[in-house]
Write an enzyme that holds these catalytic residues in place. Structure first.
Site, PDB file in Angstrom:
ATOM      1  N   CYS A  31       0.846  -1.196   0.000  1.00 14.74           N
ATOM      2  CA  CYS A  31       0.000   0.000   0.000  1.00 14.74           C
ATOM      3  C   CYS A  31       0.883   1.248   0.000  1.00 14.74           C
ATOM      4  O   CYS A  31       1.442   1.611   1.031  1.00 14.74           O
ATOM      5  CB  CYS A  31      -0.918  -0.030   1.225  1.00 14.74           C
ATOM      6  SG  CYS A  31      -1.827   1.490   1.537  1.00 14.74           S
ATOM      7  N   CYS A  34       0.025   3.902   2.525  1.00 18.63           N
ATOM      8  CA  CYS A  34       0.387   3.446   3.879  1.00 18.63           C
ATOM      9  C   CYS A  34       1.858   3.734   4.156  1.00 18.63           C
ATOM     10  O   CYS A  34       2.212   4.265   5.216  1.00 18.63           O
ATOM     11  CB  CYS A  34       0.139   1.949   4.031  1.00 18.63           C
ATOM     12  SG  CYS A  34      -1.561   1.421   3.831  1.00 18.63           S
TER      13      CYS A  34
END
Length: 114
Positions: A31, A34
């Site tokens: 991600c 993230c």
């Protein structure tokens, strides 16, 4: 644990969120948002003594993420004494939005006497 970013796992998750205010950063190694947000979350953890910050690798805790109904990453779940009291997430989240949401959610829950 306040002031540091600890690791939560599927094995210790319930114990980690059981006491006090705990913000769980649900993230994944694939991600990009993230990963980009991680330094900001770590910096925020250093400045907040009223909340314990933990990160949960979603790839290592898939079943737990399903139980928590995490539908996308990044996701931040706020717990008070083991009960979820708020969440925010999405690829458009940034440090300022996270900080504002955290402050507002803590204030609202403290006023309710939680």
């Amino acid at each position: 644990m306040a002031g540091a970013l600890a690791e939560a796992t599927k094995e210790n998750f319930r114990d980690v969120v059981a006491t006090g205010w705990v913000l769980v950063d649900v993230w994944g190694p694939q991600c990009a948002p993230c990963i980009a947000l991680m330094p900001d979350v770590e910096a925020l953890a250093q400045t907040r003594q009223d909340v314990t910050f933990v990160k949960l690798d979603s790839t290592q805790a898939r079943r737990l993420c399903m139980e928590l109904r995490v539908m996308g990453l990044p996701a931040f779940l706020l717990f008070q004494d083991g009960q979820e009291v708020g969440r925010i997430g999405g690829q458009d989240i940034n440090a300022a939005r996270l900080t504002t949401w955290l402050d507002e959610t803590l204030t609202a829950n403290r006023k309710e006497g939680n």
